[in-house]
Design an enzyme around this catalytic site. Structure first.
Site, PDB file in Angstrom:
ATOM      1  CG  HIS A 196      -2.008   1.057   1.074  1.00  0.00           C
ATOM      2  ND1 HIS A 196      -1.798   2.377   1.405  1.00  0.00           N
ATOM      3  CD2 HIS A 196      -3.275   0.985   0.615  1.00  0.00           C
ATOM      4  CE1 HIS A 196      -2.904   3.065   1.160  1.00  0.00           C
ATOM      5  NE2 HIS A 196      -3.809   2.256   0.688  1.00  0.00           N
ATOM      6  CG  ASP A 230     -12.296  -6.176   6.512  1.00  0.00           C
ATOM      7  OD1 ASP A 230     -13.452  -6.046   6.056  1.00  0.00           O
ATOM      8  OD2 ASP A 230     -12.021  -6.853   7.512  1.00  0.00           O
ATOM      9  CG  LEU A 231      -9.422  -1.574  -0.178  1.00  0.00           C
ATOM     10  CD1 LEU A 231      -8.793  -2.562  -1.143  1.00  0.00           C
ATOM     11  CD2 LEU A 231     -10.256  -0.537  -0.936  1.00  0.00           C
ATOM     12  CG  ASP A 232      -5.854  -0.571   1.028  1.00  0.00           C
ATOM     13  OD1 ASP A 232      -5.241  -1.445   0.399  1.00  0.00           O
ATOM     14  OD2 ASP A 232      -6.353   0.434   0.497  1.00  0.00           O
ATOM     15  CD  GLU A 233      -9.949  -1.476   7.477  1.00  0.00           C
ATOM     16  OE1 GLU A 233     -10.364  -2.274   8.331  1.00  0.00           O
ATOM     17  OE2 GLU A 233     -10.551  -0.436   7.150  1.00  0.00           O
TER      18      GLU A 233
END
Length: 287
Positions: A196, A230-233
């Site tokens: 990310h 869970d996007l980018d988590e």
């Protein structure tokens, strides 16, 4: 040459784990090369990684694995035994931004990254020549803007076919700019790493360096994490930062950020393929 293995395990913390594991290795003619362990007081879980050599020629791989499985059952441990001589198979995925792909390929070719790369997958054709220069098969799996759910699932089915065909151990999203479906995230749980382009959890979403520039940040960074629904988590594996100042443009921040992304992703991949990363709920233990 002596066989070498890497043992990893996790279980509820309890007395005698290190003693039982080291005793098991000694009983099977093994010599410990290095060992690391960690007990988490919050989750009450214990984690361990042991790199060892099998010195007794009379102990076969089959016997060693069966005995370790029995030990795991007896102590209610989740454990894995990896042949240290086997290079994990890594599939790289990329879209139209290639700095992370180029960096990983260079490290692979230079022998700095102990992996096999059987396939590169992209929804664009930009890097097919780069893949060819490393003699790695390039798979173009296009996905049109605004594609239907059915088209997306069909494309992801082809990704899963490639993973199965090439017996892929790890999928690396080297700036692959497509959101994976919940089904694919589930299929790749614990086996897919994303980079990310910001120091999570700040500046999520689009144009993070422009967001950072507008806020006048003094540090920028990158985050490598496991892919989840869970996007980018997903659980964070590695992060790093670089200092910046008020005189730098958003473009300069992006250029510095690209360098950080390459380093952070390469570290995360190397640690994963060396079996140093163990998941601890929403976090990771990295030995």
């Amino acid at each position: 040459m002596q066989a070498e293995y890497i043992l990893t395990l996790s279980c509820l913390d309890q007395r005698g784990i290190v003693h039982r594991v080291s005793g098991f290795l000694a009983e099977h003619g093994c010599n410990i090369i290095d060992s690391a362990q960690f007990g988490d007081p919050d989750s009450r879980l214990f984690f361990m990684r042991v790199h060892f050599a099998l010195e007794d020629a009379g102990v076969t791989d089959t016997v060693l694995r069966a005995s370790f499985a029995a030990l795991c059952d007896a102590m209610q441990m989740t454990g894995q035994l990896h042949d240290a001589r086997v290079k994990p198979r890594v599939m790289l995925m990329v879209s139209k931004i290639g700095h992370c792909l180029n960096d990983l390929l260079f490290r692979y070719k230079s022998g700095l990254l102990p992996v096999e790369i059987p396939a590169i997958v992209s929804n664009h054709m930009d890097f097919y020549q780069l893949a060819a220069s490393y003699n790695i098969p390039f798979h173009h799996l296009p996905l049109a803007t605004g594609a239907s759910d059915a088209a997306k699932l069909a494309q992801e089915a082809r990704i899963l076919d490639l993973i199965a065909t090439h017996q892929v151990d790890l999928v690396v999203l080297a700036r692959y700019m497509q959101i994976l479906s919940p089904g694919l995230c589930t299929a790749l749980k614990g086996k897919a790493i994303n980079i990310h382009h910001s120091f999570l959890p700040s500046f999520k979403g689009a144009r993070p360096y422009a967001q950072a520039h507008l806020r006048g940040v003094k540090l920028i960074g990158a985050t490598a994490h496991f892919v989840t629904g869970d996007l980018d988590e997903g659980p964070i594996i590695e992060q790093d930062v670089e200092r910046v100042d008020h005189a730098m443009s958003a473009e300069t921040l992006a250029a510095i950020g690209r360098d950080v992304e390459c380093v952070v992703l390469a570290r995360a991949v190397k640690w994963f393929v060396e079996h140093r990363v163990l998941q601890n709920g929403d976090k990771t233990v990295v030995f």
